[in-house]
Design a protein around this motif. Structure first.
Motif: not given
Length: 174
Positions: A130-140
């Motif tokens: 139930e615990d879903r996480i989206l990371l917005l990451l400054p990278g490539r």
């Protein structure tokens, strides 16, 4: 990938009821900001709007009382380990306080975690069912790894290779 393609892939992933649910989007700060705005206009598979990204840096700083923070800063040059330990504990408190079975938790601004070399495995451990996480990451992506903050010249940070499954990690193109 385009923003809409990533959102559709993410929506598909969110329909899976169990398993690891840690996702990441890579891009420049500017592209991540545009993506966050696009994401807020989209809906999850159950029709709810995607939440606004939360700042990890702000969450960490808000979790450390001001007086305690002043002491940490005063002693950091002599003894950086206690400061790093406090940052790690504050990050865990922040993360646990926001994981409450919501559709998805969207996180941004991870600079403190990398500056203090905080272990990121907690994200993988807590992102399940139930615990879903989206990371917005400054990278490539590059050379078989994910380079964080690629515009930095004097430091090099990489994302641990096993943190996010390959099919749960998308890259925005400028």
């Amino acid at each position: 990938m385009r923003d809409t393609e990533i959102i559709e892939s993410l929506r598909t992933c969110l329909t899976v009821p169990v398993g690891r649910h840690l996702y990441g989007v890579l891009g420049s700060y500017q592209r991540l900001n545009v993506f966050a705005e696009t994401l807020k206009q989209a809906t999850t598979p159950d029709g709810q709007p995607f939440p606004k990204p939360l700042s990890v840096n702000k969450g960490i700083l808000d979790s450390i009382p001001d007086e305690e923070f002043r002491l940490l800063v005063q002693n950091e040059a002599k003894r950086p380990e206690p400061t790093a330990a406090h940052v790690a504990q504050a990050f865990e408190r922040f993360l646990r306080s926001h994981l409450k079975g919501e559709v998805i938790l969207v996180l941004a601004n991870f600079e403190m975690l990398f500056a203090y070399n905080i272990e990121l495995s907690l994200l993988r451990t807590l992102a399940r069912d139930e615990d879903r996480i989206l990371l917005l990451l400054p990278g490539r992506r590059g050379a078989g790894r994910v380079v964080m903050f690629p515009e930095m010249e004097r430091a090099s940070y990489t994302l641990p290779t096993n943190l996010i499954a390959e099919n749960h990690l998308w890259e925005l193109r400028d």
